[in-house]
Every structure is written in structure tokens, then in C-alpha cells.
Design a protein around this motif. Structure first.
Motif, PDB file in Angstrom:
ATOM      1  N   VAL A  82       0.832  -1.201   0.000  1.00  0.00           N
ATOM      2  CA  VAL A  82       0.000   0.000   0.000  1.00  0.00           C
ATOM      3  C   VAL A  82       0.870   1.255   0.000  1.00  0.00           C
ATOM      4  CG1 VAL A  82      -1.632   1.336   1.398  1.00  0.00           C
ATOM      5  CG2 VAL A  82      -2.005  -1.096   1.029  1.00  0.00           C
ATOM      6  N   THR A  83       1.952   1.240   0.753  1.00  0.00           N
ATOM      7  CA  THR A  83       2.863   2.381   0.789  1.00  0.00           C
ATOM      8  C   THR A  83       3.501   2.611  -0.578  1.00  0.00           C
ATOM      9  OG1 THR A  83       3.332   1.961   3.107  1.00  0.00           O
ATOM     10  CG2 THR A  83       4.899   3.329   1.915  1.00  0.00           C
ATOM     11  N   PHE A  84       3.961   1.536  -1.212  1.00  0.00           N
ATOM     12  CA  PHE A  84       4.559   1.674  -2.541  1.00  0.00           C
ATOM     13  C   PHE A  84       3.530   2.175  -3.556  1.00  0.00           C
ATOM     14  CE2 PHE A  84       5.367  -0.186  -6.745  1.00  0.00           C
ATOM     15  CZ  PHE A  84       6.525   0.509  -7.055  1.00  0.00           C
ATOM     16  N   GLY A  85       2.310   1.651  -3.507  1.00  0.00           N
ATOM     17  CA  GLY A  85       1.259   2.102  -4.433  1.00  0.00           C
ATOM     18  C   GLY A  85       0.927   3.565  -4.228  1.00  0.00           C
ATOM     19  N   SER A  86       0.871   4.002  -2.985  1.00  0.00           N
ATOM     20  CA  SER A  86       0.597   5.414  -2.706  1.00  0.00           C
ATOM     21  C   SER A  86       1.713   6.299  -3.229  1.00  0.00           C
ATOM     22  CB  SER A  86       0.432   5.627  -1.201  1.00  0.00           C
ATOM     23  OG  SER A  86      -0.629   4.872  -0.711  1.00  0.00           O
ATOM     24  N   TYR A  87       2.941   5.868  -3.011  1.00  0.00           N
ATOM     25  CA  TYR A  87       4.081   6.634  -3.510  1.00  0.00           C
ATOM     26  C   TYR A  87       4.062   6.710  -5.043  1.00  0.00           C
ATOM     27  CZ  TYR A  87       8.831   7.675  -4.957  1.00  0.00           C
ATOM     28  OH  TYR A  87       9.918   8.216  -5.589  1.00  0.00           O
ATOM     29  N   ALA A  88       3.799   5.576  -5.700  1.00  0.00           N
ATOM     30  CA  ALA A  88       3.792   5.539  -7.159  1.00  0.00           C
ATOM     31  C   ALA A  88       2.689   6.441  -7.724  1.00  0.00           C
ATOM     32  CB  ALA A  88       3.610   4.108  -7.654  1.00  0.00           C
ATOM     33  N   LEU A  89       1.489   6.364  -7.158  1.00  0.00           N
ATOM     34  CA  LEU A  89       0.391   7.205  -7.642  1.00  0.00           C
ATOM     35  C   LEU A  89       0.658   8.685  -7.365  1.00  0.00           C
ATOM     36  CD1 LEU A  89      -2.765   5.112  -6.776  1.00  0.00           C
ATOM     37  CD2 LEU A  89      -1.862   5.656  -9.033  1.00  0.00           C
ATOM     38  N   GLY A  90       1.223   8.980  -6.211  1.00  0.00           N
ATOM     39  CA  GLY A  90       1.555  10.361  -5.898  1.00  0.00           C
ATOM     40  C   GLY A  90       2.592  10.925  -6.845  1.00  0.00           C
ATOM     41  N   THR A  91       3.625  10.146  -7.145  1.00  0.00           N
ATOM     42  CA  THR A  91       4.661  10.580  -8.076  1.00  0.00           C
ATOM     43  C   THR A  91       4.079  10.778  -9.477  1.00  0.00           C
ATOM     44  OG1 THR A  91       6.298   9.367  -6.807  1.00  0.00           O
ATOM     45  CG2 THR A  91       6.915   9.994  -9.028  1.00  0.00           C
ATOM     46  N   LEU A  92       3.244   9.862  -9.909  1.00  0.00           N
ATOM     47  CA  LEU A  92       2.613   9.971 -11.217  1.00  0.00           C
ATOM     48  C   LEU A  92       1.705  11.192 -11.283  1.00  0.00           C
ATOM     49  CD1 LEU A  92       2.143   8.612 -13.987  1.00  0.00           C
ATOM     50  CD2 LEU A  92       0.237   7.419 -12.936  1.00  0.00           C
ATOM     51  N   GLY A  93       0.902  11.389 -10.252  1.00  0.00           N
ATOM     52  CA  GLY A  93       0.010  12.553 -10.220  1.00  0.00           C
ATOM     53  C   GLY A  93       0.772  13.855 -10.224  1.00  0.00           C
ATOM     54  N   TRP A  94       1.862  13.926  -9.457  1.00  0.00           N
ATOM     55  CA  TRP A  94       2.661  15.151  -9.429  1.00  0.00           C
ATOM     56  C   TRP A  94       3.292  15.416 -10.796  1.00  0.00           C
ATOM     57  CZ3 TRP A  94       2.753  19.241  -6.630  1.00  0.00           C
ATOM     58  CH2 TRP A  94       3.797  20.143  -6.760  1.00  0.00           C
ATOM     59  N   GLY A  95       3.738  14.366 -11.466  1.00  0.00           N
ATOM     60  CA  GLY A  95       4.307  14.531 -12.802  1.00  0.00           C
ATOM     61  C   GLY A  95       3.286  15.057 -13.797  1.00  0.00           C
ATOM     62  N   VAL A  96       2.057  14.572 -13.711  1.00  0.00           N
ATOM     63  CA  VAL A  96       0.990  15.054 -14.597  1.00  0.00           C
ATOM     64  C   VAL A  96       0.622  16.497 -14.245  1.00  0.00           C
ATOM     65  CG1 VAL A  96      -1.450  14.744 -15.192  1.00  0.00           C
ATOM     66  CG2 VAL A  96       0.065  12.770 -15.103  1.00  0.00           C
ATOM     67  N   LEU A  97       0.576  16.791 -12.951  1.00  0.00           N
ATOM     68  CA  LEU A  97       0.202  18.130 -12.503  1.00  0.00           C
ATOM     69  C   LEU A  97       1.218  19.183 -12.934  1.00  0.00           C
ATOM     70  CD1 LEU A  97      -1.852  19.714 -10.739  1.00  0.00           C
ATOM     71  CD2 LEU A  97      -0.290  19.339  -8.831  1.00  0.00           C
ATOM     72  N   THR A  98       2.487  18.854 -12.929  1.00  0.00           N
ATOM     73  CA  THR A  98       3.530  19.826 -13.252  1.00  0.00           C
ATOM     74  C   THR A  98       4.076  19.650 -14.659  1.00  0.00           C
ATOM     75  OG1 THR A  98       5.245  18.403 -12.320  1.00  0.00           O
ATOM     76  CG2 THR A  98       4.229  20.035 -10.846  1.00  0.00           C
ATOM     77  N   PHE A  99       3.353  18.970 -15.537  1.00  0.00           N
ATOM     78  CA  PHE A  99       3.863  18.694 -16.879  1.00  0.00           C
ATOM     79  C   PHE A  99       4.120  19.965 -17.667  1.00  0.00           C
ATOM     80  CE2 PHE A  99       3.269  17.638 -21.412  1.00  0.00           C
ATOM     81  CZ  PHE A  99       4.355  16.795 -21.537  1.00  0.00           C
ATOM     82  N   LYS A 100       3.237  20.954 -17.586  1.00  0.00           N
ATOM     83  CA  LYS A 100       3.429  22.176 -18.363  1.00  0.00           C
ATOM     84  C   LYS A 100       4.601  22.998 -17.845  1.00  0.00           C
ATOM     85  CE  LYS A 100      -0.507  23.522 -20.920  1.00  0.00           C
ATOM     86  NZ  LYS A 100      -1.408  24.582 -21.271  1.00  0.00           N
ATOM     87  N   ASP A 101       5.055  22.723 -16.641  1.00  0.00           N
ATOM     88  CA  ASP A 101       6.205  23.451 -16.106  1.00  0.00           C
ATOM     89  C   ASP A 101       7.508  23.024 -16.773  1.00  0.00           C
ATOM     90  OD1 ASP A 101       4.462  24.686 -14.431  1.00  0.00           O
ATOM     91  OD2 ASP A 101       4.989  23.498 -12.668  1.00  0.00           O
ATOM     92  N   LYS A 102       7.489  21.912 -17.442  1.00  0.00           N
ATOM     93  CA  LYS A 102       8.666  21.427 -18.149  1.00  0.00           C
ATOM     94  C   LYS A 102       8.525  21.860 -19.613  1.00  0.00           C
ATOM     95  CE  LYS A 102       8.995  17.524 -15.003  1.00  0.00           C
ATOM     96  NZ  LYS A 102       8.119  18.086 -14.014  1.00  0.00           N
ATOM     97  N   GLU A 103       8.893  23.097 -19.887  1.00  0.00           N
ATOM     98  CA  GLU A 103       8.658  23.703 -21.206  1.00  0.00           C
ATOM     99  C   GLU A 103       9.294  22.912 -22.334  1.00  0.00           C
ATOM    100  OE1 GLU A 103       6.824  26.139 -22.773  1.00  0.00           O
ATOM    101  OE2 GLU A 103       5.881  26.209 -20.823  1.00  0.00           O
ATOM    102  N   GLY A 104      10.525  22.446 -22.158  1.00  0.00           N
ATOM    103  CA  GLY A 104      11.206  21.716 -23.227  1.00  0.00           C
ATOM    104  C   GLY A 104      10.466  20.448 -23.610  1.00  0.00           C
ATOM    105  N   SER A 105      10.056  19.696 -22.616  1.00  0.00           N
ATOM    106  CA  SER A 105       9.322  18.452 -22.881  1.00  0.00           C
ATOM    107  C   SER A 105       7.961  18.746 -23.500  1.00  0.00           C
ATOM    108  CB  SER A 105       9.134  17.663 -21.594  1.00  0.00           C
ATOM    109  OG  SER A 105      10.368  17.305 -21.049  1.00  0.00           O
ATOM    110  N   TYR A 106       7.323  19.808 -23.017  1.00  0.00           N
ATOM    111  CA  TYR A 106       6.013  20.199 -23.534  1.00  0.00           C
ATOM    112  C   TYR A 106       6.108  20.565 -25.011  1.00  0.00           C
ATOM    113  CZ  TYR A 106       1.724  22.935 -23.995  1.00  0.00           C
ATOM    114  OH  TYR A 106       0.518  23.437 -24.411  1.00  0.00           O
TER     115      TYR A 106
END
Length: 93
Positions: free
Chosen positions: A46-70
Motif C-alpha cells: 500500500v505504501t509503494f502504491g501510494s508513492y507511485a500514484l503520488g509521483t505519477l500525479g505530481w508529474g501530470v500536474l507539473t507537466f506544463k512546467d517542463k517547457e522543453g518536454s512540452y
């Protein structure tokens, strides 16, 4: 050593310690043996799943902040649209 090897080695070491605890090779109290150790793998999962989902969600949330990748992704989308239009497939509906 590759990252996969390091991860496998860490998992093996943790598994060995866990099985030594659960079988009584490493002595623990009766409370730990009955109440904590049986639930430890589920807690880790459960801890690993929470960490993985949190990391994935944060990456999606801050995607536009990575201008080069965008910008690179937008360019690849345009290239794909052009490629498929040349093949006769209309993607804009």
C-alpha cells in the motif's frame, strides 16, 4: 551495478530479513510475531502504491512546467498528424 540489479538485491535482502523474522530465526516478541509481521507485506504494498500514484500525479500536474518536454511533445504530435494526413487518414474531426 545497474538499477535493476540494485533493486533486486534490496528486495532480496528485505525478503530474507522478513522471512527470518516470521520464522523466528531472529527472535521477536509474541506481539510483534502475531500482530505486526503478518500485515507488513500489505503495508509495504500500500505504501509503494501510494508513492507511485503520488509521483505519477505530481508529474501530470507539473507537466506544463517542463517547457522543453512540452514543446517537444507538441512537435511530435504535429509530425504524427502530418504523417497520417499524407497516408490519407484525417485526424481532425
Amino acid at each position: 551495478m545497474t538499477k535493476a540489479t540494485e533493486t533486486a538485491l534490496a528486495l532480496f535482502a528485505l525478503s530474507a530479513i522478513y522471512f527470518a523474522l516470521i520464522t523466528g530465526t531472529i527472535p521477536t516478541g509474541e506481539f510483534v510475531q502475531r500482530e505486526i509481521l503478518p500485515y507488513l507485506p500489505w503495508w509495504a504494498l500500500v505504501t509503494f502504491g501510494s508513492y507511485a500514484l503520488g509521483t505519477l500525479g505530481w508529474g501530470v500536474l507539473t507537466f506544463k512546467d517542463k517547457e522543453g518536454s512540452y514543446r517537444e511533445l507538441l512537435q511530435q504530435i504535429d509530425e504524427a498528424k502530418t504523417f497520417y494526413k499524407e497516408k490519407g487518414l484525417d485526424l481532425d474531426e
